[in-house]
Design a protein around this motif. Structure first.
Motif, short mmCIF file in Angstrom:
data_model
loop_
_atom_site.label_atom_id
_atom_site.label_comp_id
_atom_site.label_asym_id
_atom_site.label_seq_id
_atom_site.Cartn_x
_atom_site.Cartn_y
_atom_site.Cartn_z
N ILE A 93 0.81 -1.22 0.00
CA ILE A 93 0.00 0.00 0.00
C ILE A 93 0.84 1.27 0.00
CG2 ILE A 93 -1.98 -1.14 1.07
CD1 ILE A 93 -1.07 0.15 3.75
N GLY A 94 2.17 1.13 0.11
CA GLY A 94 3.02 2.30 0.11
C GLY A 94 4.48 1.94 0.10
N MET A 95 5.30 2.97 -0.08
CA MET A 95 6.74 2.78 -0.09
C MET A 95 7.44 4.11 0.18
SD MET A 95 9.42 1.68 -3.08
CE MET A 95 9.38 3.33 -3.77
N ALA A 96 8.58 4.03 0.81
CA ALA A 96 9.51 5.15 0.95
C ALA A 96 10.89 4.55 0.81
CB ALA A 96 9.34 5.82 2.32
N ARG A 97 11.70 5.13 -0.08
CA ARG A 97 13.03 4.55 -0.26
C ARG A 97 14.11 5.59 0.01
NH1 ARG A 97 15.92 4.88 -5.31
NH2 ARG A 97 14.86 6.32 -6.72
N VAL A 98 15.27 5.09 0.41
CA VAL A 98 16.41 5.93 0.73
C VAL A 98 17.60 5.47 -0.11
CG1 VAL A 98 18.06 6.57 2.53
CG2 VAL A 98 15.64 6.43 3.07
N LEU A 103 -0.95 4.58 -1.30
CA LEU A 103 -2.08 4.46 -2.22
C LEU A 103 -3.29 5.21 -1.67
CD1 LEU A 103 -1.81 0.71 -3.34
CD2 LEU A 103 -0.90 2.76 -4.48
N ASP A 104 -4.10 5.74 -2.58
CA ASP A 104 -5.23 6.60 -2.24
C ASP A 104 -6.09 6.08 -1.09
OD1 ASP A 104 -4.69 8.69 -3.97
OD2 ASP A 104 -5.89 7.83 -5.58
N GLY A 105 -6.52 4.87 -1.13
CA GLY A 105 -7.44 4.36 -0.13
C GLY A 105 -6.86 4.22 1.27
N TYR A 106 -5.55 4.44 1.41
CA TYR A 106 -4.87 4.24 2.69
C TYR A 106 -4.30 5.53 3.27
CZ TYR A 106 -5.33 -0.69 1.73
OH TYR A 106 -5.85 -1.94 1.48
N ARG A 107 -4.48 6.63 2.58
CA ARG A 107 -3.94 7.90 3.06
C ARG A 107 -4.68 8.37 4.31
NH1 ARG A 107 -3.08 10.49 -2.89
NH2 ARG A 107 -1.36 9.09 -3.41
N GLY A 108 -3.97 9.08 5.17
CA GLY A 108 -4.57 9.60 6.39
C GLY A 108 -4.69 8.58 7.50
N ARG A 109 -4.03 7.42 7.35
CA ARG A 109 -4.12 6.36 8.35
C ARG A 109 -2.78 6.07 9.03
NH1 ARG A 109 -7.55 1.58 5.44
NH2 ARG A 109 -9.47 2.72 5.03
N GLY A 110 -1.81 6.94 8.84
CA GLY A 110 -0.52 6.76 9.50
C GLY A 110 0.47 5.89 8.76
N VAL A 111 0.20 5.56 7.50
CA VAL A 111 1.09 4.69 6.74
C VAL A 111 2.41 5.40 6.46
CG1 VAL A 111 1.38 3.39 4.59
CG2 VAL A 111 -0.86 3.45 5.72
N ALA A 112 2.37 6.63 5.99
CA ALA A 112 3.61 7.37 5.72
C ALA A 112 4.42 7.53 7.01
CB ALA A 112 3.31 8.73 5.10
#
Length: 138
Positions: free
Chosen positions: A54-59, A75-84
């Motif tokens: 549902i998401g990714m962050a790379r370094v 991904l859109d449906g998961y935003r605002g739920r603390g995933v980032a």
């Protein structure tokens, strides 16, 4: 929903990652091969809901002095739920990313999110230079 973060390259779902990045404002039209090559040379925190990525962050980093945070998405449906937040916290805690002198990122619209993690505008923008190739993915 239970968010799970993985650094295991075997779990990365290239179709999901490429599907998002190719339509993002920062890498429109990026090829699947370029995404795969970038992932192979990065530390990627991938977020999952069950088996679904549902998401990714790379370094991108030398693991000694500096790091570049890139391609952060949820991904859109998961935003605002603390995933980032979960991905950024996992990267902050990653053993290969401790003691670095400098981190860098570029964002058009998520300044408030990153500020919560200690990011700020460069104190010396006059020292920064950038070399870009805007047609790289065409």
């Amino acid at each position: 929903m239970t968010i799970r973060i993985s650094f295991d390259p075997a779990e990365q779902q290239l179709d999901v990652i490429h599907g998002f990045l190719t339509t993002s404002y920062w890498s429109p039209g990026i090829s699947r091969e370029t995404v795969a090559r970038g992932l192979a040379h990065s530390i990627a925190a991938c977020a999952f809901d069950g088996d679904a990525q549902i998401g990714m962050a790379r370094v991108v980093t030398d693991r000694a002095t500096m790091a570049y945070l890139a391609d952060v998405f949820v991904l859109d449906g998961y935003r605002g739920r603390g995933v980032a937040r979960a991905m950024l916290e996992a990267l902050d805690a990653h053993p290969d990313l401790q003691g670095l002198r400098r981190w860098l990122l570029f964002t058009r619209d998520m300044h408030a999110l990153y500020a919560r993690f200690g990011w700020q505008a460069s104190a010396h923008p006059e020292r920064m230079m950038l070399r870009e190739n805007p047609d790289a993915y065409r």
